[in-house]
Design a protein around this motif. Sequence first.
Motif, PDB file in Angstrom:
ATOM      1  N   ARG A 184       0.831  -1.212   0.000  1.00 55.41           N
ATOM      2  CA  ARG A 184       0.000   0.000   0.000  1.00 55.41           C
ATOM      3  C   ARG A 184       0.856   1.248   0.000  1.00 55.41           C
ATOM      4  O   ARG A 184       0.682   2.134  -0.815  1.00 55.41           O
ATOM      5  CB  ARG A 184      -0.878   0.002   1.250  1.00 55.41           C
ATOM      6  N   LYS A 185       1.796   1.297   0.933  1.00 60.83           N
ATOM      7  CA  LYS A 185       2.621   2.491   1.061  1.00 60.83           C
ATOM      8  C   LYS A 185       3.501   2.679  -0.167  1.00 60.83           C
ATOM      9  O   LYS A 185       3.713   3.781  -0.634  1.00 60.83           O
ATOM     10  CB  LYS A 185       3.515   2.411   2.309  1.00 60.83           C
ATOM     11  N   ARG A 186       4.016   1.533  -0.632  1.00 61.45           N
ATOM     12  CA  ARG A 186       4.903   1.643  -1.790  1.00 61.45           C
ATOM     13  C   ARG A 186       4.159   2.307  -2.947  1.00 61.45           C
ATOM     14  O   ARG A 186       4.684   3.199  -3.602  1.00 61.45           O
ATOM     15  CB  ARG A 186       5.388   0.265  -2.215  1.00 61.45           C
ATOM     16  N   LYS A 187       2.926   1.878  -3.171  1.00 63.07           N
ATOM     17  CA  LYS A 187       2.161   2.464  -4.278  1.00 63.07           C
ATOM     18  C   LYS A 187       1.909   3.953  -4.033  1.00 63.07           C
ATOM     19  O   LYS A 187       1.985   4.773  -4.942  1.00 63.07           O
ATOM     20  CB  LYS A 187       0.855   1.699  -4.481  1.00 63.07           C
ATOM     21  N   LEU A 188       1.617   4.269  -2.783  1.00 64.44           N
ATOM     22  CA  LEU A 188       1.394   5.670  -2.427  1.00 64.44           C
ATOM     23  C   LEU A 188       2.634   6.514  -2.715  1.00 64.44           C
ATOM     24  O   LEU A 188       2.578   7.600  -3.288  1.00 64.44           O
ATOM     25  CB  LEU A 188       1.053   5.728  -0.940  1.00 64.44           C
ATOM     26  N   TRP A 189       3.787   5.973  -2.294  1.00 64.61           N
ATOM     27  CA  TRP A 189       5.036   6.720  -2.493  1.00 64.61           C
ATOM     28  C   TRP A 189       5.383   6.845  -3.968  1.00 64.61           C
ATOM     29  O   TRP A 189       5.882   7.868  -4.417  1.00 64.61           O
ATOM     30  CB  TRP A 189       6.186   6.026  -1.751  1.00 64.61           C
ATOM     31  N   GLU A 190       5.095   5.766  -4.699  1.00 64.57           N
ATOM     32  CA  GLU A 190       5.380   5.835  -6.138  1.00 64.57           C
ATOM     33  C   GLU A 190       4.570   6.954  -6.777  1.00 64.57           C
ATOM     34  O   GLU A 190       5.059   7.675  -7.632  1.00 64.57           O
ATOM     35  CB  GLU A 190       5.049   4.486  -6.809  1.00 64.57           C
ATOM     36  N   LYS A 191       3.334   7.112  -6.311  1.00 68.36           N
ATOM     37  CA  LYS A 191       2.478   8.159  -6.832  1.00 68.36           C
ATOM     38  C   LYS A 191       3.029   9.540  -6.470  1.00 68.36           C
ATOM     39  O   LYS A 191       3.128  10.427  -7.296  1.00 68.36           O
ATOM     40  CB  LYS A 191       1.085   7.989  -6.247  1.00 68.36           C
ATOM     41  N   GLN A 192       3.387   9.656  -5.162  1.00 66.34           N
ATOM     42  CA  GLN A 192       3.960  10.933  -4.701  1.00 66.34           C
ATOM     43  C   GLN A 192       5.190  11.291  -5.504  1.00 66.34           C
ATOM     44  O   GLN A 192       5.436  12.431  -5.851  1.00 66.34           O
ATOM     45  CB  GLN A 192       4.384  10.815  -3.237  1.00 66.34           C
ATOM     46  N   LYS A 193       5.968  10.266  -5.793  1.00 71.42           N
ATOM     47  CA  LYS A 193       7.218  10.501  -6.509  1.00 71.42           C
ATOM     48  C   LYS A 193       6.919  10.939  -7.944  1.00 71.42           C
ATOM     49  O   LYS A 193       7.596  11.803  -8.492  1.00 71.42           O
ATOM     50  CB  LYS A 193       8.044   9.221  -6.523  1.00 71.42           C
ATOM     51  N   GLU A 194       5.880  10.357  -8.514  1.00 67.60           N
ATOM     52  CA  GLU A 194       5.454  10.750  -9.854  1.00 67.60           C
ATOM     53  C   GLU A 194       5.113  12.240  -9.834  1.00 67.60           C
ATOM     54  O   GLU A 194       5.509  12.984 -10.718  1.00 67.60           O
ATOM     55  CB  GLU A 194       4.225   9.907 -10.229  1.00 67.60           C
ATOM     56  N   GLY A 195       4.397  12.647  -8.786  1.00 64.16           N
ATOM     57  CA  GLY A 195       4.055  14.054  -8.622  1.00 64.16           C
ATOM     58  C   GLY A 195       5.297  14.919  -8.517  1.00 64.16           C
ATOM     59  O   GLY A 195       5.379  15.994  -9.103  1.00 64.16           O
ATOM     60  N   LYS A 196       6.284  14.426  -7.782  1.00 67.85           N
ATOM     61  CA  LYS A 196       7.528  15.187  -7.621  1.00 67.85           C
ATOM     62  C   LYS A 196       8.247  15.333  -8.945  1.00 67.85           C
ATOM     63  O   LYS A 196       8.863  16.352  -9.225  1.00 67.85           O
ATOM     64  CB  LYS A 196       8.460  14.473  -6.648  1.00 67.85           C
ATOM     65  N   LYS A 197       8.175  14.274  -9.742  1.00 66.09           N
ATOM     66  CA  LYS A 197       8.858  14.320 -11.037  1.00 66.09           C
ATOM     67  C   LYS A 197       8.287  15.421 -11.910  1.00 66.09           C
ATOM     68  O   LYS A 197       8.975  15.991 -12.724  1.00 66.09           O
ATOM     69  CB  LYS A 197       8.677  12.979 -11.758  1.00 66.09           C
ATOM     70  N   ARG A 198       6.988  15.688 -11.724  1.00 62.97           N
ATOM     71  CA  ARG A 198       6.362  16.713 -12.534  1.00 62.97           C
ATOM     72  C   ARG A 198       6.717  18.115 -12.035  1.00 62.97           C
ATOM     73  O   ARG A 198       6.403  19.097 -12.677  1.00 62.97           O
ATOM     74  CB  ARG A 198       4.847  16.517 -12.548  1.00 62.97           C
ATOM     75  N   MET A 199       7.332  18.156 -10.868  1.00 64.54           N
ATOM     76  CA  MET A 199       7.736  19.464 -10.361  1.00 64.54           C
ATOM     77  C   MET A 199       8.957  19.945 -11.119  1.00 64.54           C
ATOM     78  O   MET A 199       9.725  19.178 -11.658  1.00 64.54           O
ATOM     79  CB  MET A 199       8.058  19.382  -8.880  1.00 64.54           C
ATOM     80  N   LYS A 200       9.109  21.258 -11.138  1.00 59.07           N
ATOM     81  CA  LYS A 200      10.257  21.836 -11.804  1.00 59.07           C
ATOM     82  C   LYS A 200      11.313  22.139 -10.752  1.00 59.07           C
ATOM     83  O   LYS A 200      11.000  22.552  -9.641  1.00 59.07           O
ATOM     84  CB  LYS A 200       9.848  23.111 -12.540  1.00 59.07           C
ATOM     85  N   GLN A 201      12.565  21.933 -11.130  1.00 56.44           N
ATOM     86  CA  GLN A 201      13.648  22.049 -10.172  1.00 56.44           C
ATOM     87  C   GLN A 201      14.374  23.382 -10.337  1.00 56.44           C
ATOM     88  O   GLN A 201      14.817  23.708 -11.433  1.00 56.44           O
ATOM     89  CB  GLN A 201      14.623  20.896 -10.418  1.00 56.44           C
TER      90      GLN A 201
END
Lengths: 381, 598
Positions: free
Chosen positions: B562-579
């Motif tokens: 469960r958590k892994r999937k949640l984190w993968e999603k969060q990380k996907e969101g982070k990837k869309r962020m601009k650095q």
Amino acid sequence: MMREDGIGLYIHIPFCARVCHFCAFVTQGHREDRAAAFVSDLFEEIRLLGHTSAQARPVETIYFGGGTPTTLSAEQLLGILDGCRKTWKVVPDSEISLEANPATVDSDSLATLRLGGINRISFGAQSFDDAELRAAGSPHTVAQIRLAMEQARDAGFSNVNLDLIYGLPGQSVRRWSLNLEAAVNLAPDHLSFYGLSIEEGSKFWRDADRGRLVLDVEETFADMYEIGRAMLGSAGYRQYEVSNFARSGAACRHNVGYWTDQEWLGVGPGAHSYIGGVRSSNIESLEAYHRLVSQQTVPVADREPPIPNLRLREALAFGLRTVAGVRIGPLERRYMVALLEEFRAPIGRLVRAGLVIQEPDILRPTSVGLRFADEIAMAFL
Amino acid sequence: MQTRIRNFSIIAHIDHGKSTLADRLLEYTGAITLRESREQILDAMDLERERGITIKAHTVTVRYKAEDGEEYLLNLIDTPGHVDFTYEVSRSLAACEGALLLVDASQGVEAQTIANANLAMDNGLTVIPVINKVDLASADVEGTKKQIEDVLSLETHDAVLTSAKAGRGTKEVLEAIVRRVPPPTGTPDGPLKALVFDSWFDNYQGVTVLARVGDGNIHPGLKVRMMGTDKVFEIQEVGIFNPKRVKQDRLSMGEVGYVVAGIRRVGDTRIGDTITEAERPAAAAYPGYKEAKPMVFCGLYSTDTEQFEDLRDALEKLRLNDSSFVYEPETSLALGFGFRCGFLGLLHMEIIQERLEREFALELISTTPTVVYRVTTTKQDVLLIDNPNELPEPNFIERFEEPYIKATIITPEAYVGNLLALCQERRGTQKGLTYLNPTRVMLVYEMPLSEIVLDFYDRLKSKSQGYASLDYEIIGYQPAELVRVDILLNGESVDAMSFIVHRDKAALRGRQVAEKMKEFIPRQMFEVAIQAAIGNKIIARETVGAMKKNVTAKCYGGDISRKRKLWEKQKEGKKRMKQVGRVEVPQEAFLALLKVTD
């Protein structure tokens, strides 16, 4: 890859006397007839599992969780344990844990359970303030926690855990430290504490959704967490995971297995398994569970086969929740990957951010890193 | 024959009943039956839309048997109706001898009507006032006439009164067109001279050109030269719309229709260009031809960096049909690869962005729109700056100028106070305040274009409860005290967030932007300082406190997947962020900048 090392057994008992307001677990009201039918279904599933390849692996830990396992009678629980012993090779010094609610045990049941082989008991104490317990919908009182603790000691339990929750609605930092102090005064061998999280489906979640519940901010939670760590540290408990503390030698071996890439079999509705590299979960509905096992079908709802490197990444993500961290050598041998090469970038980033320390053969989280375990995990996933 | 041709257009404010009147004219002349009326026309347009044609102008040719017993050929040339397309409108009008000035009797004259009516008169057109919706209870025919006389100096004693909705006055309109609009004049056998007033592209025939023949005639097989772009083509097909597309043998002097000539790019047939014979060219092209000059620029980036190629393809396709819009690749440290795009104006910018998102399924980040500034350096080089990051250092700037507009606003009297304050705030200088009647006022202001680029129109509407109308024209450059404000995150400048602003407004605007950023930048592992700066001078600062923890408390067997999937999603969101440096900036932050208001 066939593993031959020891495994854990998790047995899910889906009943509760009543459902706490923070809980979203698979659980339902307890009834005698339902319980009896459920126990025979469990036996059926255990029998079905007995035919799988995992049967050859030694069982090192057994964990009864829920729900509230002690909604079943001591005899029913011991019957299930006996079924397990007959099916698997349960090693002589195995750790056999039982989650219990203080209101659902007494001297007799505790004595029976201890004699029957349960050697670790975990009480969901949650708080040492009756008003807080009531507000959280918990079925027990502070007096019942104290009594259960005393009775457990009398019954011969030398490994007792108390679970606490911080950040309950309206809880002050001072109230939290009083709870901790009360818990420490009962001298349990193990303590776990968890920041309240609002799980979808729980009563708190519904309340928050309707604006009836306003939660404390991140800052307070961080403070409470640090206070908890400090108090337990000075009381002689050693932290070994984000939320877990134990006297020397009393760490929960079963739970440590989850974080250190040990495999386990889950039995019961909604139980998860990790065996032969495959993660799977049982169907949640009690009715569907009953139907499937009656048809001699393993009640699996979901199965995730190993994806290259995924289990290794999980091992890092979850292993770095433990204070001891991950040992590099064994993981490299298990997954045949040059770990430091493969994860050079995220490890470098975490080390530079001060979240992780790299030692020869070991990666472990810093004290700050434990507060950011999710950030660490995300770096590997 | 030419004496029985009438070329005209209809000038009207939105909702004053232009399309209804056009429908009535078509029905009355039998071009369409009452039953098939509206549907048919709209269908034809929808089809065109599906084929990716921008409907900017449109022509319909109808036959009308007038009271004098003669049959006339009437060409209705429909024009686009927005301030961004003034040049296009002026070319459409140049193809006509007359215009109907359609005014809603209950609303009166609006800003755009004035601008377009003046444009028609400047082009020498006969303007016929038509007062519509005279059957409404709120109609004020005399008051509307007086407004037309006062504001436009047009005679209204012979204005036509209509109710297009009820079908009243249609014949009177047609008779007025026949009697009052002069026939086209020209040399029927002279060298071909035809005015291009629109063009569009489709995959089947390439470019279709709408043109009006001034001298000579145009027919398949003729070799023609575009006098502006100097390209030569051979005519393949000519025809008219009635409203269906109908092939003709030729288009003769005074006629209006379409021309197909194997042209692959709309850029080869610019609006306002003159078509002539390659062998026997006309002595001179039509005056007034100019290349469309983009006035408003912004950076466009796809939110997903992998869509860069898709964005480029989409821009290319849109440009096929719209040569007034320009783009070139640019790179932003924060946003990656994208394009600097230039538009005629704000509406044009919105249309293009909307089409990119809707028709090409792109998700876009646009940077704050900017006008084209004119900078004279100390070395006396004159630079046109359409990107704040290209601005030279202040010590190299000798003269800094910005484009100014003349804005015409018409509003009910009750909102005058609000609008004066708004114009004042936008650095406007009042040039006129005229009562059109006791309750309606016309304001004329000169103000910097940059002040209306962001949200002026919305504010105008909200301060007048939707009643004020606006028109503007560019009147040239004026010197101004301008500065560039940079936005810094932990000391690193975010290139895509820099903007040019008047010195007096820099501090306020810098503060507003910093505050807005604070709302959108999530807590990170470290404190984030948001600063606005002019050069090295910090003019505003906000701080986003460090995150104190990010940890799931309970993580046991079942939680792992469960958590892994949640984190993968969060990380996907982070990837869309601009650095930006170490700071992660959500894409919404860039979009929010467009909504920073005073």
